[in-house]
Motif scaffolding. Structure first.
Motif, PDB file in Angstrom:
ATOM      1  N   SER A  96      18.910  16.400   5.791  1.00  0.00           N
ATOM      2  CA  SER A  96      18.858  14.957   6.153  1.00  0.00           C
ATOM      3  C   SER A  96      18.615  14.596   7.587  1.00  0.00           C
ATOM      4  O   SER A  96      19.362  15.312   8.677  1.00  0.00           O
ATOM      5  CB  SER A  96      19.817  14.076   5.955  1.00  0.00           C
ATOM      6  OG  SER A  96      20.255  14.615   4.678  1.00  0.00           O
ATOM      7  N   VAL A  97      18.305  13.772   8.082  1.00  0.00           N
ATOM      8  CA  VAL A  97      17.806  13.523   9.986  1.00  0.00           C
ATOM      9  C   VAL A  97      17.644  11.914   9.657  1.00  0.00           C
ATOM     10  O   VAL A  97      16.733  11.278   9.053  1.00  0.00           O
ATOM     11  CB  VAL A  97      16.248  13.635   9.945  1.00  0.00           C
ATOM     12  CG1 VAL A  97      16.259  13.737  12.176  1.00  0.00           C
ATOM     13  CG2 VAL A  97      17.013  16.119  10.197  1.00  0.00           C
ATOM     14  N   GLN A  98      18.772  11.185  10.169  1.00  0.00           N
ATOM     15  CA  GLN A  98      18.450   9.852   9.567  1.00  0.00           C
ATOM     16  C   GLN A  98      19.060   9.069  11.243  1.00  0.00           C
ATOM     17  O   GLN A  98      20.423   9.643  11.801  1.00  0.00           O
ATOM     18  CB  GLN A  98      20.028   9.691   8.841  1.00  0.00           C
ATOM     19  CG  GLN A  98      19.819   7.715   8.179  1.00  0.00           C
ATOM     20  CD  GLN A  98      18.596   7.643   7.724  1.00  0.00           C
ATOM     21  OE1 GLN A  98      17.358   7.909   6.958  1.00  0.00           O
ATOM     22  NE2 GLN A  98      18.048   6.163   8.920  1.00  0.00           N
ATOM     23  N   ASP A  99      18.580   8.412  11.488  1.00  0.00           N
ATOM     24  CA  ASP A  99      19.464   7.242  12.085  1.00  0.00           C
ATOM     25  C   ASP A  99      20.468   6.099  11.494  1.00  0.00           C
ATOM     26  O   ASP A  99      19.175   5.145  11.046  1.00  0.00           O
ATOM     27  CB  ASP A  99      18.149   6.630  13.573  1.00  0.00           C
ATOM     28  CG  ASP A  99      17.628   7.558  14.383  1.00  0.00           C
ATOM     29  OD1 ASP A  99      17.818   8.705  14.565  1.00  0.00           O
ATOM     30  OD2 ASP A  99      16.303   6.856  14.372  1.00  0.00           O
ATOM     31  N   ILE A 100      21.482   5.958  12.203  1.00  0.00           N
ATOM     32  CA  ILE A 100      22.222   4.917  11.861  1.00  0.00           C
ATOM     33  C   ILE A 100      22.609   4.141  12.940  1.00  0.00           C
ATOM     34  O   ILE A 100      22.249   4.508  14.292  1.00  0.00           O
ATOM     35  CB  ILE A 100      23.666   5.369  11.271  1.00  0.00           C
ATOM     36  CG1 ILE A 100      24.153   6.927  11.143  1.00  0.00           C
ATOM     37  CG2 ILE A 100      24.933   5.196  10.712  1.00  0.00           C
ATOM     38  CD1 ILE A 100      25.127   7.619  11.066  1.00  0.00           C
ATOM     39  N   HIS A 101      22.043   2.626  12.188  1.00  0.00           N
ATOM     40  CA  HIS A 101      22.161   1.290  13.477  1.00  0.00           C
ATOM     41  C   HIS A 101      23.520   0.711  12.369  1.00  0.00           C
ATOM     42  O   HIS A 101      23.639   0.895  11.509  1.00  0.00           O
ATOM     43  CB  HIS A 101      21.239   0.957  13.248  1.00  0.00           C
ATOM     44  CG  HIS A 101      19.574   1.656  13.370  1.00  0.00           C
ATOM     45  ND1 HIS A 101      19.627   1.827  15.155  1.00  0.00           N
ATOM     46  CD2 HIS A 101      18.456   2.439  12.981  1.00  0.00           C
ATOM     47  CE1 HIS A 101      18.603   2.260  15.087  1.00  0.00           C
ATOM     48  NE2 HIS A 101      17.590   2.778  13.844  1.00  0.00           N
ATOM     49  N   PRO A 102      23.755  -0.731  13.844  1.00  0.00           N
ATOM     50  CA  PRO A 102      25.529  -1.433  13.195  1.00  0.00           C
ATOM     51  C   PRO A 102      24.776  -1.540  11.324  1.00  0.00           C
ATOM     52  O   PRO A 102      23.897  -2.327  11.063  1.00  0.00           O
ATOM     53  CB  PRO A 102      24.887  -2.230  14.407  1.00  0.00           C
ATOM     54  CG  PRO A 102      24.733  -1.473  15.671  1.00  0.00           C
ATOM     55  CD  PRO A 102      23.476  -1.223  15.035  1.00  0.00           C
ATOM     56  N   GLY A 103      26.051  -1.494  10.828  1.00  0.00           N
ATOM     57  CA  GLY A 103      25.530  -2.148   9.391  1.00  0.00           C
ATOM     58  C   GLY A 103      25.804  -1.341   8.747  1.00  0.00           C
ATOM     59  O   GLY A 103      25.468  -1.858   7.409  1.00  0.00           O
ATOM     60  N   ASP A 104      24.490  -0.308   8.670  1.00  0.00           N
ATOM     61  CA  ASP A 104      24.634   1.188   7.716  1.00  0.00           C
ATOM     62  C   ASP A 104      25.113   1.568   7.437  1.00  0.00           C
ATOM     63  O   ASP A 104      25.875   1.549   7.949  1.00  0.00           O
ATOM     64  CB  ASP A 104      23.837   1.357   8.925  1.00  0.00           C
ATOM     65  CG  ASP A 104      21.794   0.763   9.331  1.00  0.00           C
ATOM     66  OD1 ASP A 104      21.654   0.084   8.538  1.00  0.00           O
ATOM     67  OD2 ASP A 104      21.679   1.914   9.701  1.00  0.00           O
ATOM     68  N   VAL A 105      25.559   2.244   6.690  1.00  0.00           N
ATOM     69  CA  VAL A 105      26.314   2.903   5.470  1.00  0.00           C
ATOM     70  C   VAL A 105      25.852   4.861   5.487  1.00  0.00           C
ATOM     71  O   VAL A 105      24.750   4.923   5.191  1.00  0.00           O
ATOM     72  CB  VAL A 105      26.695   3.055   4.734  1.00  0.00           C
ATOM     73  CG1 VAL A 105      27.873   3.998   4.122  1.00  0.00           C
ATOM     74  CG2 VAL A 105      27.950   1.319   4.515  1.00  0.00           C
ATOM     75  N   ASN A 106      26.112   5.523   6.084  1.00  0.00           N
ATOM     76  CA  ASN A 106      26.029   7.040   6.049  1.00  0.00           C
ATOM     77  C   ASN A 106      26.987   7.496   5.056  1.00  0.00           C
ATOM     78  O   ASN A 106      28.078   7.773   5.952  1.00  0.00           O
ATOM     79  CB  ASN A 106      25.635   7.706   7.456  1.00  0.00           C
ATOM     80  CG  ASN A 106      24.553   7.737   7.732  1.00  0.00           C
ATOM     81  OD1 ASN A 106      23.427   7.572   7.140  1.00  0.00           O
ATOM     82  ND2 ASN A 106      23.975   8.378   8.646  1.00  0.00           N
ATOM     83  N   TRP A 107      26.638   8.171   3.764  1.00  0.00           N
ATOM     84  CA  TRP A 107      27.439   8.684   2.809  1.00  0.00           C
ATOM     85  C   TRP A 107      27.153  10.142   3.007  1.00  0.00           C
ATOM     86  O   TRP A 107      26.393  10.201   1.480  1.00  0.00           O
ATOM     87  CB  TRP A 107      27.831   7.850   1.856  1.00  0.00           C
ATOM     88  CG  TRP A 107      29.044   7.299   1.295  1.00  0.00           C
ATOM     89  CD1 TRP A 107      29.478   8.269  -0.074  1.00  0.00           C
ATOM     90  CD2 TRP A 107      30.655   6.828   1.173  1.00  0.00           C
ATOM     91  NE1 TRP A 107      30.786   8.270  -0.403  1.00  0.00           N
ATOM     92  CE2 TRP A 107      31.189   7.145   0.286  1.00  0.00           C
ATOM     93  CE3 TRP A 107      30.015   5.981   1.740  1.00  0.00           C
ATOM     94  CZ2 TRP A 107      31.724   6.866  -0.091  1.00  0.00           C
ATOM     95  CZ3 TRP A 107      31.830   4.964   1.707  1.00  0.00           C
ATOM     96  CH2 TRP A 107      32.547   5.940   0.933  1.00  0.00           C
TER      97      TRP A 107
END
Length: 294
Positions: A96-107
């Motif tokens: 996984s390569v994922q950008d996290i922004h406000p309100g998102d959930v990285n689980w």
């Protein structure tokens, strides 16, 4: 009295949850220039339901070193990264390569073993970084499950709106609003935003152990005001959580069904024993964990 009867005796669906104790989060060095407020675990409170860890970071300028966490392993738990502002890039050993922004959930489900790293977006015009990372312990029968990663954007999470109040359901449920985030155990995780003077009454699961952590402003639970950087451990039982804010505030409500022992937090691992934790640390030091995605 048996365990089930004791739990039932603590549950009263006609009353509101009150505050059992208030604990101020402790300033803690993370890595490099990173500093956090650590609300869980602590000597007085090791876990709330399946939640065993809660770090609060920022608001901090989005510059290199603010939240540059190098590759490190996890076992037997799920990590949850949630932002109020700013952006972070997540990488892990399942690719996984994922950008996290406000309100998102990285689980991220560590299961039998995963490696991940996170870096702040420090590009031109980047917003200050502010957010939380929590860990959810896996039930014993799922601690060696296959590692996986789930990213759920803010647009896919239920948003329950009240007058001057908004509640995003990060995991679990709020009444009929159910988060799509997959979990292995019944839990509650809510992001509550209150404008100045707002009051809201939320339904909660009576059997869930719960806490409220204030990330900004102040939030009152019943007649008890909880300030920024303070964790309120809530009383058991009761199916209603009444919140109010004089000046405005933002808080998360977290918890769930208690997990039975054995449950040991050893470094970045949730394991059955200290011996198992030491063995997994030896695996990491010997390079036996999977490599990070490029």
């Amino acid at each position: 009295m048996g365990k089930e009867s004791a739990v039932a005796a603590r549950v009263d669906t006609s009353v509101e949850r009150g505050v059992a104790a208030l604990w101020t989060a402790k300033p803690t060095e993370l890595v490099g220039e990173s500093r956090v407020l650590r609300a869980l675990p602590r000597v007085e409170l090791r876990r709330v339901g399946p939640f065993v860890f809660c770090d609060h970071f920022g608001p901090s300028p989005a510059v290199p070193g603010t939240m540059s966490v190098p590759p490190h392993p996890h076992v037997g738990l799920q990590t949850v990264t949630y932002l109020f502002s700013g952006a972070i890039r997540h990488r892990d050993s399942v690719g996984s390569v994922q950008d996290i922004h406000p309100g998102d959930v990285n689980w991220m489900t560590a299961g039998r073993g995963i490696v991940h790293a996170e870096d702040v977006d420090s590009g031109p015009g980047a917003a200050p970084l502010h957010g939380l990372q929590t860990w959810v312990a896996l039930p014993r029968e799922h601690r060696h499950t296959t590692p996986s990663f789930e990213h759920v954007p803010a647009s896919k999470l239920p948003l329950v709106e009240h007058e001057c109040a908004r509640v995003r359901v990060l995991a679990g449920r709020l009444g009929d609003a159910v988060s799509p985030v997959p979990t292995f155990h019944p839990l509650t995780y809510l992001d509550v935003e209150l404008e100045a003077g707002a009051s809201v009454s939320l339904p909660v699961e009576p059997t869930h152990a719960l806490a409220l952590y204030v990330a900004d402003g102040e939030v009152a639970v019943g007649g008890t005001t909880v300030d920024r950087g303070v964790l309120a451990h809530l009383e058991d039982g009761g199916a209603t959580l009444a919140l109010h804010s004089v000046r405005g505030g933002r808080a998360v409500v977290l918890g769930g069904e208690p997990l039975p022992d054995p449950l040991v937090i050893w470094w970045n691992f949730v394991v059955d024993s200290v011996a198992e934790g030491r063995a997994r640390l030896a695996d990491w030091e010997a390079g036996r964990f999977p490599p990070l995605a490029p």
